[in-house]
Each structure stands twice: as C-alpha cells, then as structure tokens.
Write a protein that holds these residues in place. Structure first.
Motif, mmCIF file in Angstrom:
data_model
loop_
_atom_site.group_PDB
_atom_site.id
_atom_site.type_symbol
_atom_site.label_atom_id
_atom_site.label_comp_id
_atom_site.label_asym_id
_atom_site.label_seq_id
_atom_site.Cartn_x
_atom_site.Cartn_y
_atom_site.Cartn_z
ATOM 1 N N ALA A 40 43.871 42.372 17.821
ATOM 2 C CA ALA A 40 44.266 42.440 16.413
ATOM 3 C C ALA A 40 44.193 41.077 15.746
ATOM 4 C CB ALA A 40 45.680 43.010 16.301
ATOM 5 N N LEU A 41 44.659 40.032 16.444
ATOM 6 C CA LEU A 41 44.642 38.686 15.864
ATOM 7 C C LEU A 41 43.218 38.202 15.618
ATOM 8 C CD1 LEU A 41 47.449 37.054 18.041
ATOM 9 C CD2 LEU A 41 47.537 37.432 15.565
ATOM 10 N N ALA A 42 42.256 38.739 16.363
ATOM 11 C CA ALA A 42 40.861 38.320 16.194
ATOM 12 C C ALA A 42 40.249 38.838 14.906
ATOM 13 C CB ALA A 42 40.035 38.779 17.391
ATOM 14 N N VAL A 43 40.812 39.912 14.340
ATOM 15 C CA VAL A 43 40.164 40.542 13.182
ATOM 16 C C VAL A 43 41.092 40.729 11.980
ATOM 17 C CG1 VAL A 43 38.478 41.731 14.628
ATOM 18 C CG2 VAL A 43 40.635 42.869 14.080
ATOM 19 N N MET A 44 42.370 40.463 12.142
ATOM 20 C CA MET A 44 43.335 40.713 11.067
ATOM 21 C C MET A 44 44.158 39.473 10.784
ATOM 22 S SD MET A 44 44.705 44.398 12.546
ATOM 23 C CE MET A 44 46.050 44.558 11.360
ATOM 24 N N PRO A 45 44.576 39.266 9.524
ATOM 25 C CA PRO A 45 45.484 38.165 9.219
ATOM 26 C C PRO A 45 46.876 38.434 9.771
ATOM 27 C CG PRO A 45 45.111 39.502 7.263
ATOM 28 C CD PRO A 45 44.181 40.017 8.317
ATOM 29 N N MET A 46 47.678 37.385 9.865
ATOM 30 C CA MET A 46 48.990 37.482 10.503
ATOM 31 C C MET A 46 49.898 38.502 9.833
ATOM 32 S SD MET A 46 49.348 35.515 13.236
ATOM 33 C CE MET A 46 51.030 34.895 13.418
ATOM 34 N N ASP A 47 49.841 38.602 8.496
ATOM 35 C CA ASP A 47 50.746 39.537 7.819
ATOM 36 C C ASP A 47 50.398 40.981 8.156
ATOM 37 O OD1 ASP A 47 48.346 39.371 6.397
ATOM 38 O OD2 ASP A 47 49.307 39.594 4.440
ATOM 39 N N GLN A 48 49.119 41.300 8.284
ATOM 40 C CA GLN A 48 48.730 42.660 8.639
ATOM 41 C C GLN A 48 49.080 42.977 10.089
ATOM 42 O OE1 GLN A 48 44.678 43.646 7.617
ATOM 43 N NE2 GLN A 48 44.869 42.822 5.528
ATOM 44 N N VAL A 49 48.937 41.978 10.963
ATOM 45 C CA VAL A 49 49.323 42.190 12.354
ATOM 46 C C VAL A 49 50.827 42.441 12.436
ATOM 47 C CG1 VAL A 49 49.415 41.177 14.666
ATOM 48 C CG2 VAL A 49 47.404 40.803 13.225
ATOM 49 N N TRP A 50 51.605 41.711 11.656
ATOM 50 C CA TRP A 50 53.055 41.923 11.638
ATOM 51 C C TRP A 50 53.401 43.357 11.249
ATOM 52 C CZ3 TRP A 50 57.527 40.201 13.273
ATOM 53 C CH2 TRP A 50 58.701 40.655 12.651
ATOM 54 N N GLU A 51 52.751 43.859 10.211
ATOM 55 C CA GLU A 51 53.016 45.235 9.783
ATOM 56 C C GLU A 51 52.652 46.234 10.876
ATOM 57 O OE1 GLU A 51 54.685 45.963 7.156
ATOM 58 O OE2 GLU A 51 54.736 43.862 6.510
ATOM 59 N N ALA A 52 51.566 45.960 11.575
ATOM 60 C CA ALA A 52 51.162 46.846 12.670
ATOM 61 C C ALA A 52 52.171 46.810 13.811
ATOM 62 C CB ALA A 52 49.773 46.449 13.171
ATOM 63 N N ILE A 53 52.691 45.629 14.109
ATOM 64 C CA ILE A 53 53.706 45.499 15.161
ATOM 65 C C ILE A 53 54.955 46.288 14.786
ATOM 66 C CG2 ILE A 53 55.322 43.894 16.261
ATOM 67 C CD1 ILE A 53 53.092 41.778 16.113
ATOM 68 N N GLN A 54 55.379 46.191 13.521
ATOM 69 C CA GLN A 54 56.583 46.895 13.096
ATOM 70 C C GLN A 54 56.401 48.405 13.194
ATOM 71 O OE1 GLN A 54 59.386 44.913 12.630
ATOM 72 N NE2 GLN A 54 57.728 43.632 13.417
ATOM 73 N N ALA A 55 55.227 48.875 12.815
ATOM 74 C CA ALA A 55 54.961 50.310 12.897
ATOM 75 C C ALA A 55 54.954 50.774 14.349
ATOM 76 C CB ALA A 55 53.620 50.622 12.234
ATOM 77 N N PHE A 56 54.352 49.975 15.222
ATOM 78 C CA PHE A 56 54.300 50.315 16.644
ATOM 79 C C PHE A 56 55.702 50.335 17.241
ATOM 80 C CE2 PHE A 56 54.027 49.195 21.126
ATOM 81 C CZ PHE A 56 53.065 50.073 21.588
ATOM 82 N N ASP A 57 56.496 49.289 16.953
ATOM 83 C CA ASP A 57 57.847 49.210 17.506
ATOM 84 C C ASP A 57 58.724 50.358 17.013
ATOM 85 O OD1 ASP A 57 57.187 46.982 18.909
ATOM 86 O OD2 ASP A 57 58.242 45.551 17.620
ATOM 87 N N ALA A 58 58.576 50.706 15.736
ATOM 88 C CA ALA A 58 59.385 51.788 15.179
ATOM 89 C C ALA A 58 59.068 53.112 15.856
ATOM 90 C CB ALA A 58 59.157 51.885 13.681
ATOM 91 N N ALA A 59 57.789 53.296 16.181
ATOM 92 C CA ALA A 59 57.392 54.536 16.847
ATOM 93 C C ALA A 59 57.835 54.556 18.306
ATOM 94 C CB ALA A 59 55.873 54.699 16.759
ATOM 95 N N GLU A 60 57.798 53.374 18.944
ATOM 96 C CA GLU A 60 58.122 53.309 20.366
ATOM 97 C C GLU A 60 59.630 53.270 20.610
ATOM 98 O OE1 GLU A 60 57.089 49.702 22.613
ATOM 99 O OE2 GLU A 60 56.052 51.030 24.019
#
Length: 288
Positions: free
Chosen positions: A157-177
């Motif tokens: 993710a860090l290779a293709v996305m800016p830090m703010d978008q990666v953060w949002e993806a992490i939050q969505a993943f954590d909320a689901a998990e």
C-alpha cells in the motif's frame, strides 16, 4: 498499532531533541525529583513512538530512574531521509549507541518489538554502553506468518498510496477485524487524531524498510546469549500475535534471562498494563 493513553507527557518529563553524533532525535526525558539511581533508554516498536512509554514515565521516575523514550530515525517526530539504506538495521543500531552516549550511559536498554531487534543489533555491535537489556514483546527471529502478511500488505500500500489514504485503509481494516478498538481507544483516552497525526509524520521509507526487516530477521539469540556480562530480561503480555508467547519463553531460556509475563496484556504491555510493566522493569534494574 500501539495506542498510548495520551500524547501529553507527565510533569516529570520534558520533550526535546536529543543531540547525538548521528543527528537529533525527539525524546521524552523523564527525571526523578531526587537522586538518580540509573538511566533507561526506551525504544518503541514498528509504527510506534516514544509516547508508547508515556504511562510508565511517572512510576519509573518515582522509583529513582531517569527514563528517556526515543523516536528512532524516521519515526514520528524524528526526521529521517528518503533513502532506504539509512534505515538498514546496522544504521539504526548505531543510532542507539549514539543515543546511549548522548544520554550519558551506561544505560538500562529496553526495546519493544522492532525496537527490541534494533536494540539487539546495537548490543551485538557494542555491549559496553549498557547495564542491562530488556526485550519487550520482541522475538528471536521473524514475526509470525499472519503478521508477515499484514506487513507485506502495508508495504504494498505504501508503494502506491499516500500516507493519508493508507491510514484510512488501516482504520477500515481494523474496524472490520476488531470493531471494539474504537471503544477501547476512547476508554483509554487516546483520540484518533493523535494517532493519525503520529502516523502522518512517520517516514514511509522507514516503515517499508523496517517492515521488511521484521519479515526476514534471522535468529540471533545464540549471539546475544554469548554477550556477557549483560543481565537480560524478556517481558511480554500473556498473549502475543506477533511472536507466540511460548517462543518468547524459549528465547528467555536460551538467553538465561529473567522472564516476566504481564497479566492482562497483549503485544504492548507498556500501553496495556503500564504500571505492572514499569514495576517489572524496576524490579529487574534494582537487582542489577
């Protein structure tokens, strides 16, 4: 991801830049009101920061210990270059040696998770700056297969996305998990904006490079066991999804190290049970 209860340092601690022979590092420098019995250097783990030790600073200083928690190169408030070689493990280990010298060692060295493996590399380069060494939730070699997969996904993710978008993806993943994480954060007093701010100030090259290290780290326990005289301590929670607790038990035996398991804690006993974790460190240091 570690979740400190606050990002506001206690009255005993001063936030400043520690000047070393290898550059400046952001630190929380906590000092006792009376005589100093010893100094501890505290290194955080992957995606973490010096604030991961913030709830331990008061009890450590009350016991007479100066505690210096550090943001490593490229972590949170410590600047880092856009050069992968700058985050090679040996380079980060040499930073630790420089930090110990700047603090005025010898010091009690404590490394959490990734910080433990970097600290181990520092000890193997030169053990003389260290009075004791505590590995906190930091295992003998690479992280568990499940965590390897997560770190690889983060690197992709860090290779293709800016830090703010990666953060949002992490939050969505954590909320689901683990949907209760948001409630746990609120109960602990750690708000999402503080965590986001920390994430955004990490250097993505540091995250990518050290993430690879966690996936390929070799077993260097026998090398560390041969470093004498250096009292060693293995601390963990009673559960750990990054290195199985049984593996940490076995590592402690191989090191002939003191072993402490913190009840009610997971991979980050320093944030899960800071008072109990501080007490374990104090007990170990008092005997050494």
């Amino acid at each position: 991801m570690s979740r400190p209860p606050t990002f506001v340092p206690p009255a005993c601690a001063r936030a400043h830049a520690l000047s070393t022979s290898r550059g400046a590092f952001a630190v929380l420098d906590a000092r006792p009101g009376g005589a100093v019995r010893g100094t501890a250097l505290l290194l955080p783990g992957y995606t973490g920061s010096k604030e991961d030790f913030i709830a331990m600073l008061e009890p450590l200083t009350e016991a007479g210990y100066r505690a210096v928690a550090v943001d490593g190169r490229g972590q949170y408030e410590s600047a880092g270059p856009e050069n992968q070689q700058a985050y090679a493990q040996e380079e980060l280990a040499r930073d630790v040696l420089a930090q110990a010298a700047a603090v005025g060692g010898p010091v009690h060295l404590v490394g959490h998770s990734l910080g433990g493996q970097i600290s181990r590399a520092a000890v193997l380069l030169d053990r003389t700056p260290f009075l004791t060494f505590t590995l906190m939730s930091s295992g003998p070699a690479q992280i568990s297969p499940a965590q390897q997969q997560k770190v690889k996904l983060l690197g992709d993710a860090l290779a293709v996305m800016p830090m703010d978008q990666v953060w949002e993806a992490i939050q969505a993943f954590d909320a689901a998990e683990v949907p209760e994480d948001a409630e746990a954060d609120a109960a602990a007093g750690s708000n999402g904006e503080d965590l986001r701010r920390r994430w955004m100030r990490h250097n993505p090259v540091q995250l990518t490079t050290t993430g690879r290290q966690l996936i390929v780290e070799p077993d260097r326990v026998d090398e560390l066991a041969a470093v004498r005289p250096l009292p060693k301590h293995v601390v963990s929670g009673e559960e750990d999804d990054t290195w199985p607790v049984q593996l940490l038990d076995e590592m402690a035996e191989r090191l002939d190290a003191r072993r402490t398991v913190i009840a009610g804690a997971g991979h980050s006993p320093n944030t899960d049970r800071p008072l109990e974790t501080a007490a374990a460190l104090i007990s170990f240091w008092d005997q050494n």
